[in-house]
Design a protein around this motif. Structure first.
Motif, PDB file in Angstrom:
ATOM      1  N   GLY A   1       0.830  -1.145  -0.075  1.00  0.00           N
ATOM      2  CA  GLY A   1      -0.111  -0.091   0.185  1.00  0.00           C
ATOM      3  C   GLY A   1       0.816   1.168  -0.156  1.00  0.00           C
ATOM      4  N   LYS A   2       1.841   1.226   0.733  1.00  0.00           N
ATOM      5  CA  LYS A   2       2.630   2.476   0.758  1.00  0.00           C
ATOM      6  C   LYS A   2       3.405   2.865  -0.513  1.00  0.00           C
ATOM      7  CE  LYS A   2       4.240   2.033   5.548  1.00  0.00           C
ATOM      8  NZ  LYS A   2       5.361   1.756   6.554  1.00  0.00           N
ATOM      9  N   GLN A   3       3.911   1.943  -1.165  1.00  0.00           N
ATOM     10  CA  GLN A   3       4.412   2.374  -2.530  1.00  0.00           C
ATOM     11  C   GLN A   3       3.133   2.600  -3.719  1.00  0.00           C
ATOM     12  OE1 GLN A   3       4.993  -0.682  -0.767  1.00  0.00           O
ATOM     13  NE2 GLN A   3       7.332  -0.183  -0.333  1.00  0.00           N
ATOM     14  N   LEU A   4       2.230   1.972  -3.611  1.00  0.00           N
ATOM     15  CA  LEU A   4       1.090   2.346  -4.580  1.00  0.00           C
ATOM     16  C   LEU A   4       0.777   3.673  -4.151  1.00  0.00           C
ATOM     17  CD1 LEU A   4      -0.485   1.427  -6.957  1.00  0.00           C
ATOM     18  CD2 LEU A   4      -2.261   0.294  -5.179  1.00  0.00           C
ATOM     19  N   PHE A   5       0.403   4.132  -2.696  1.00  0.00           N
ATOM     20  CA  PHE A   5      -0.042   5.402  -2.420  1.00  0.00           C
ATOM     21  C   PHE A   5       0.849   6.424  -2.831  1.00  0.00           C
ATOM     22  CE2 PHE A   5      -0.330   8.792   0.671  1.00  0.00           C
ATOM     23  CZ  PHE A   5      -1.753   9.102   0.583  1.00  0.00           C
ATOM     24  N   GLY A   6       2.186   6.276  -2.580  1.00  0.00           N
ATOM     25  CA  GLY A   6       3.419   7.354  -2.997  1.00  0.00           C
ATOM     26  C   GLY A   6       3.546   7.488  -4.321  1.00  0.00           C
ATOM     27  N   LEU A   7       3.122   6.321  -5.248  1.00  0.00           N
ATOM     28  CA  LEU A   7       3.509   6.690  -6.862  1.00  0.00           C
ATOM     29  C   LEU A   7       1.916   7.353  -7.305  1.00  0.00           C
ATOM     30  CD1 LEU A   7       4.697   5.726  -9.572  1.00  0.00           C
ATOM     31  CD2 LEU A   7       3.179   3.735  -9.556  1.00  0.00           C
ATOM     32  N   GLY A   8       0.817   6.986  -6.528  1.00  0.00           N
ATOM     33  CA  GLY A   8      -0.443   7.264  -6.926  1.00  0.00           C
ATOM     34  C   GLY A   8      -0.460   9.064  -6.716  1.00  0.00           C
ATOM     35  N   VAL A   9       0.057   9.428  -5.404  1.00  0.00           N
ATOM     36  CA  VAL A   9       0.238  11.004  -5.097  1.00  0.00           C
ATOM     37  C   VAL A   9       0.975  11.676  -6.124  1.00  0.00           C
ATOM     38  CG1 VAL A   9       1.038  12.344  -3.447  1.00  0.00           C
ATOM     39  CG2 VAL A   9      -0.321  10.555  -2.743  1.00  0.00           C
ATOM     40  N   PHE A  10       2.085  11.158  -6.494  1.00  0.00           N
ATOM     41  CA  PHE A  10       3.007  11.650  -7.317  1.00  0.00           C
ATOM     42  C   PHE A  10       2.650  11.736  -8.758  1.00  0.00           C
ATOM     43  CE2 PHE A  10       6.298  11.385 -10.671  1.00  0.00           C
ATOM     44  CZ  PHE A  10       7.178  12.501 -10.082  1.00  0.00           C
ATOM     45  N   CYS A  11       1.876  10.672  -9.293  1.00  0.00           N
ATOM     46  CA  CYS A  11       1.197  10.715 -10.695  1.00  0.00           C
ATOM     47  C   CYS A  11       0.197  11.903 -10.707  1.00  0.00           C
ATOM     48  CB  CYS A  11       0.850   9.448 -11.082  1.00  0.00           C
ATOM     49  SG  CYS A  11       2.301   8.422 -11.307  1.00  0.00           S
ATOM     50  N   THR A  12      -0.867  11.927  -9.766  1.00  0.00           N
ATOM     51  CA  THR A  12      -1.745  12.662  -9.753  1.00  0.00           C
ATOM     52  C   THR A  12      -1.144  14.091  -9.682  1.00  0.00           C
ATOM     53  OG1 THR A  12      -3.306  10.889  -8.975  1.00  0.00           O
ATOM     54  CG2 THR A  12      -4.172  13.112  -8.631  1.00  0.00           C
ATOM     55  N   ALA A  13      -0.383  14.421  -8.778  1.00  0.00           N
ATOM     56  CA  ALA A  13       0.232  15.671  -8.750  1.00  0.00           C
ATOM     57  C   ALA A  13       0.791  16.232  -9.882  1.00  0.00           C
ATOM     58  CB  ALA A  13       1.229  15.769  -7.730  1.00  0.00           C
ATOM     59  N   VAL A  14       1.406  15.415 -10.742  1.00  0.00           N
ATOM     60  CA  VAL A  14       2.225  15.739 -11.777  1.00  0.00           C
ATOM     61  C   VAL A  14       0.971  16.096 -13.048  1.00  0.00           C
ATOM     62  CG1 VAL A  14       3.752  15.057 -13.865  1.00  0.00           C
ATOM     63  CG2 VAL A  14       4.510  14.846 -11.433  1.00  0.00           C
ATOM     64  N   LEU A  15       0.261  15.275 -13.068  1.00  0.00           N
ATOM     65  CA  LEU A  15      -0.934  15.404 -14.071  1.00  0.00           C
ATOM     66  C   LEU A  15      -1.823  16.703 -13.733  1.00  0.00           C
ATOM     67  CD1 LEU A  15      -2.121  11.734 -14.489  1.00  0.00           C
ATOM     68  CD2 LEU A  15      -0.684  13.347 -16.088  1.00  0.00           C
ATOM     69  N   THR A  16      -2.076  16.787 -12.369  1.00  0.00           N
ATOM     70  CA  THR A  16      -2.847  18.325 -12.176  1.00  0.00           C
ATOM     71  C   THR A  16      -1.849  19.378 -12.482  1.00  0.00           C
ATOM     72  OG1 THR A  16      -3.887  16.930 -10.148  1.00  0.00           O
ATOM     73  CG2 THR A  16      -3.842  19.274 -10.229  1.00  0.00           C
ATOM     74  N   LEU A  17      -0.671  19.285 -12.364  1.00  0.00           N
ATOM     75  CA  LEU A  17       0.038  20.557 -12.819  1.00  0.00           C
ATOM     76  C   LEU A  17      -0.129  20.786 -14.255  1.00  0.00           C
ATOM     77  CD1 LEU A  17       3.088  20.066 -10.717  1.00  0.00           C
ATOM     78  CD2 LEU A  17       1.402  21.975 -10.208  1.00  0.00           C
ATOM     79  N   LEU A  18      -0.262  19.737 -15.026  1.00  0.00           N
ATOM     80  CA  LEU A  18      -0.525  19.751 -16.598  1.00  0.00           C
ATOM     81  C   LEU A  18      -1.760  20.373 -16.963  1.00  0.00           C
ATOM     82  CD1 LEU A  18       1.619  16.729 -17.656  1.00  0.00           C
ATOM     83  CD2 LEU A  18       2.411  18.990 -17.730  1.00  0.00           C
TER      84      LEU A  18
END
Length: 83
Positions: free
Chosen positions: A36-53
């Motif tokens: 769960g920790k790895q999935l959570f971290g990757l999800g937060v990172f990906c969503t944050a980058v996409l939101t910036l775009l």
């Protein structure tokens, strides 16, 4: 005219959930495999980058914005399967 704007906004906002729906089963499997920790971290990172775009996609075209919102929904797999 008012109906057209409302429909367009509904499609843009709803496109996020189309991506979110498709991650339910694969997200559960992936959380079991990598944790769960790895999935959570990757999800937060990906969503944050996409939101910036998002502003760039909105200036590009309506279809680019809808596609980006679907991708953001795919990144939300982390919220449903974190525990």
């Amino acid at each position: 005219m008012k109906y057209s704007i409302t429909l367009t906004l509904g499609i843009i906002l709803g496109s996020f959930f189309y991506g979110y729906i498709f991650t339910q089963l694969p997200g559960g499997w992936l959380a079991g495999r990598v944790g769960g920790k790895q999935l959570f971290g990757l999800g937060v990172f990906c969503t944050a980058v996409l939101t910036l775009l998002t502003p760039l996609a909105a200036n590009q075209s309506l279809y680019a914005l809808i596609g980006l919102r679907v991708l953001e929904g795919l990144g939300e797999v982390r919220r449903a399967h974190y525990v």
